[in-house]
Structures are given as C-alpha cells and as structure tokens.
Design an enzyme around this catalytic site. Structure first.
Site, mmCIF file in Angstrom:
data_model
loop_
_atom_site.group_PDB
_atom_site.id
_atom_site.type_symbol
_atom_site.label_atom_id
_atom_site.label_comp_id
_atom_site.label_asym_id
_atom_site.label_seq_id
_atom_site.Cartn_x
_atom_site.Cartn_y
_atom_site.Cartn_z
ATOM 1 N N CYS A 110 0.838 -1.193 0.000
ATOM 2 C CA CYS A 110 0.000 0.000 0.000
ATOM 3 C C CYS A 110 0.879 1.252 0.000
ATOM 4 C CB CYS A 110 -0.980 -0.033 1.180
ATOM 5 S SG CYS A 110 -2.422 1.038 0.927
ATOM 6 N N HIS A 209 -3.749 -5.202 0.814
ATOM 7 C CA HIS A 209 -3.208 -5.537 2.136
ATOM 8 C C HIS A 209 -3.300 -7.047 2.348
ATOM 9 C CE1 HIS A 209 -2.332 -1.752 4.303
ATOM 10 N NE2 HIS A 209 -3.206 -1.230 3.461
ATOM 11 N N GLU A 211 -1.573 -8.983 4.163
ATOM 12 C CA GLU A 211 -1.347 -9.405 5.556
ATOM 13 C C GLU A 211 -2.646 -9.527 6.348
ATOM 14 O OE1 GLU A 211 -1.841 -5.059 5.927
ATOM 15 O OE2 GLU A 211 -0.874 -6.372 4.463
#
Length: 235
Positions: A110, A209, A211
């Site tokens: 990001c 994202h 994660e």
C-alpha cells in the site's frame, strides 16, 4: 543468509489514526512473514540508524500507513490529500536507499508501494476520487479479512506466478501510482486500470493488504511467497 531470513518491517507512529489504523497493526505483517519462513523484526522510524538496519536484515518490508508527502514527487498538496508523516518519509527514504545499495530485496505494501514508486522516480495520484475514469471501490468499507475487487496479474510477472492470472483481494487506499517509475513495470491492475502491483530488480510493490487476508484467505499469502522467492526461499 540465515536459515530463516530476517525481514525488517517499517512501522507507523501511534498517532496515525482513523481509517489508517488497519495499517498500524504490525502483528498482521509479522505473522504473514513468519508463515512463509521469515523472521520479522520491527524497525522504529530512526533515520540515523536506517543504514545499520539495512545492513543487518536480509530484506525490507515497507508497510502501509499515511500518505507520502507530494513534495517528494514534485507536486504541491491538493485538496483530498490525507495525513502525512515527514519523519516516517525521511526514515523510509533512508532505509530504502540503504537496502537498495546493499542489493537487499524490498516488498512495499500500500503506502510502501507508493513510496517505492516515488523513490524510483515515479509519481502518485493524490486522491483517486478526483481522477477521471476511476470507478472501482478502492476504499472498501469491509474490514478485517473482507475480499474486495478483483486484481489481474501480468503474464510472466512474479506476482502472477504466485497468484495466477487473477485473484480477489482487498483495497484500502485513496492514492495510487500515476506515472510508473522507469525502473518498475506494472504487474497487476484493478478492473478500472488503476495500477495495483509493480515489480523491478529485487522489488515487489502491491496496493492491497495481503497481511490482513492470509489467515482466512490463504491465496493472499502468494504476495509473501513471491517476495520470499526473491530471497531464494522455497515455500
């Protein structure tokens, strides 16, 4: 290199609030790195020791967070620009440059991808809702492990080999790459053409994202396996 590569993660300041809170959860990044065979270590934003950090780790992960200050890509702040953090900008500039001088791989997520593009000579859209032709939901309201729009991957890209031709991922950003840096190539796009992934020599940047998705949607781990492949780590 260590049996488990040491991956240095840049960190956001505790004052970064609002919708940015999703970017200041280092546990998510650390867990994803651990799942693909790395050892994560958090790097406080101290520009004076950035070169030492870079020397000690095997690779760097630039995490999400607030906006990159537009002066770093030759622009004046425009209406719609979000919060900026010049201390973090200074630290990540120093960390990135030191890592690149040492030939260490870098993954940008990001904000991290946006920073990578700026440092390699590209520019950013300061506020996507003001960009003609952008219609996909890049700032989804669904939190946590919610999937958003589809991402298409370039044939032959490292990300494409890890994810396949396309994948549903998530999207929490109001800025994006505008002019792609001359050292980078586009590796992934959104349905409206917004750049979602870039690659270069030892570099991977993604706008989503992963994660936040990996524990519920294992396919999202492909972003991290692609990164570890730059280190020669079989996953």
């Amino acid at each position: 290199m260590n049996a488990r590569p040491l991956i240095g993660l840049s960190t956001s300041h505790s004052g970064e609030g609002g919708s940015r809170q999703l970017s200041s959860a280092p546990r998510h990044y650390a867990r994803a790195v651990e799942l693909v065979g790395g050892t994560p270590i958090l790097l406080p934003s101290l520009p004076e020791v950035a070169a030492d950090y870079a020397a000690r780790v095997d690779a760097v992960l630039l995490t999400g967070g607030v906006d990159v200050h537009p002066r770093h890509y030759g622009q004046t702040p425009k209406r719609g620009l979000g919060e900026v953090d010049e201390e973090r900008d200074a630290f990540e500039f120093a960390l990135y440059r030191a890592a690149r001088e040492l030939g260490k791989p870098v993954l940008g997520i990001c904000r991290g991808m946006q920073m990578m593009n700026v440092l390699e000579g590209g520019t950013l859209h300061q506020h996507l809702p003001d960009v003609p032709g952008v219609w996909a939901d890049h700032a989804q309201l669904g939190r946590g492990a919610t999937l958003g729009h589809e991402i298409a991957f370039g044939h032959g890209s490292v990300l494409g080999r890890a994810h396949g031709p396309s994948a549903l991922l998530n999207s929490y950003h109001h800025q994006a790459v505008d002019e792609v840096a001359p050292t980078l190539t586009v590796a992934a796009t959104a349905p409206d053409g917004v750049v979602e992934g870039v690659e270069g020599d030892g570099l991977i940047g993604v706008q989503w994202h992963p994660e936040m998705l990996v524990e519920r949607h294992p396919h999202a781990l492909g972003t991290f396996t692609a990164f570890m492949a730059l280190l020669g780590v079989p996953v």
